[in-house]
Scaffold this motif. Structure first.
Motif, PDB file in Angstrom:
ATOM      1  N   ARG A  93       0.812  -1.209   0.000  1.00 30.75           N
ATOM      2  CA  ARG A  93       0.000   0.000   0.000  1.00 30.75           C
ATOM      3  C   ARG A  93       0.855   1.272   0.000  1.00 30.75           C
ATOM      4  NH1 ARG A  93      -5.025  -1.357  -1.720  1.00 30.75           N
ATOM      5  NH2 ARG A  93      -5.112  -3.608  -1.314  1.00 30.75           N
ATOM      6  N   ILE A  94       2.144   1.119   0.161  1.00 36.16           N
ATOM      7  CA  ILE A  94       3.061   2.251   0.058  1.00 36.16           C
ATOM      8  C   ILE A  94       4.254   1.821  -0.780  1.00 36.16           C
ATOM      9  CG2 ILE A  94       2.375   3.318   2.240  1.00 36.16           C
ATOM     10  CD1 ILE A  94       4.834   2.119   3.528  1.00 36.16           C
ATOM     11  N   GLU A  95       5.109   2.761  -1.115  1.00 40.21           N
ATOM     12  CA  GLU A  95       6.245   2.511  -1.993  1.00 40.21           C
ATOM     13  C   GLU A  95       7.162   1.440  -1.419  1.00 40.21           C
ATOM     14  OE1 GLU A  95       8.285   3.185  -5.525  1.00 40.21           O
ATOM     15  OE2 GLU A  95       6.394   4.078  -4.855  1.00 40.21           O
ATOM     16  N   PRO A  96       7.524   0.411  -2.213  1.00 43.60           N
ATOM     17  CA  PRO A  96       8.474  -0.598  -1.742  1.00 43.60           C
ATOM     18  C   PRO A  96       9.808   0.042  -1.338  1.00 43.60           C
ATOM     19  CG  PRO A  96       7.416  -1.313  -3.781  1.00 43.60           C
ATOM     20  CD  PRO A  96       7.020   0.118  -3.569  1.00 43.60           C
ATOM     21  N   GLY A  97      10.374  -0.450  -0.257  1.00 44.50           N
ATOM     22  CA  GLY A  97      11.643   0.085   0.220  1.00 44.50           C
ATOM     23  C   GLY A  97      11.508   1.258   1.169  1.00 44.50           C
ATOM     24  N   THR A  98      10.264   1.620   1.498  1.00 42.81           N
ATOM     25  CA  THR A  98      10.059   2.771   2.387  1.00 42.81           C
ATOM     26  C   THR A  98      10.735   2.561   3.734  1.00 42.81           C
ATOM     27  OG1 THR A  98       7.954   3.370   1.354  1.00 42.81           O
ATOM     28  CG2 THR A  98       8.331   4.162   3.594  1.00 42.81           C
ATOM     29  N   ILE A  99      10.507   1.424   4.358  1.00 45.88           N
ATOM     30  CA  ILE A  99      11.021   1.229   5.718  1.00 45.88           C
ATOM     31  C   ILE A  99      12.521   0.970   5.756  1.00 45.88           C
ATOM     32  CG2 ILE A  99       8.818   0.378   6.594  1.00 45.88           C
ATOM     33  CD1 ILE A  99      10.183  -2.442   6.551  1.00 45.88           C
TER      34      ILE A  99
END
Length: 240
Positions: free
Chosen positions: A41-47
């Protein structure tokens, strides 16, 4: 994440309970973001971006720091050893439970030495520093924090030794807080409590929001154990 009840006074330090409650909010924010990425649900790699890595380590460090503070508060006026060993055993069992649960759920990235494991080891190692002057404890804490950035060896790359903290390439794990550097914040918490002496015990929380945060801080271990299944379950109901 420290349910320290070794003295009647320790668990009633409003400032420490409040600080833990605030740290719990940070933990929930990070894990909620992690879960959103897991559900795409959010951009991959955010965390794994630098800001989120710094945020996660700050939150984890605050829990370890506060565990060090609590150990010193528990020892003031004499350690209640039965309560100390009982509360340490509770955290150790919880740490083992996290390892077993993640072994079955996400075996390649299971938690073999996470924040609860670190707090247990910190409580045991920290006993040796209870009579050390706070300034010296702080200096040792800084050295412990810095050492693994200066000394690394592939000998420590396996899970059997990576928990010590000198690995060149750390094994993949959903939560890894090795003794080096994470015993450093624990010692800094002990030093801070020693320097503050009796100041941490005063004060009464009047604001209901602050009282709620302090209540959460007093039950941080239970909240830590249940919050992620609740978040994941809720998001699964929405997104499948």
């Amino acid at each position: 994440m420290n349910e320290q009840t070794s003295s009647g006074q320790t668990s009633r330090a409003p400032a420490i309970d409040l600080a833990r409650g605030i740290a719990l909010i940070g933990m929930a924010v990070f894990h909620f973001t992690f879960d959103l990425e897991f559900f795409h649900r959010i951009e991959p790699g955010t965390i794994t971006s630098l800001p989120w890595i710094v945020f996660a380590r700050t939150v984890a460090g605050s829990f370890v720091f506060l565990a060090g503070v609590s150990l010193v508060l528990a020892a003031q006026g004499g350690m209640r050893w039965p309560s100390f060993w009982r509360s340490t055993a509770v955290v150790a069992v919880a740490a083992l439970g996290v390892s077993v649960a993640t072994w079955f759920a996400i075996r390649p990235a299971f938690v073999f030495f996470g924040i609860l494991h670190m707090i247990v080891v910190g409580r045991l190692l920290g006993l040796a520093f209870l009579r050390v002057p706070p300034v010296l404890t702080a200096l040792i804490g800084v050295a412990v924090w810095a050492l693994p950035y200066l000394v690394q060896s592939p000998v420590f790359d396996t899970r059997w030794l990576a928990w010590i903290g000198f690995a060149e390439v750390q094994p993949f794990s959903m939560d890894l807080e090795p003794v080096f550097p994470w015993f450093g914040p624990f010692l800094l918490g002990m030093a801070a409590a020693g320097l503050a002496q009796g100041w941490l015990r005063g004060g009464v929380l009047v604001n209901p929001i602050l009282r709620g945060l302090a209540w959460a801080g007093r039950h941080s271990l239970a909240i830590y154990l249940i919050h992620q299944p609740v978040l994941l379950g809720t998001l699964w109901l929405f997104f499948g």
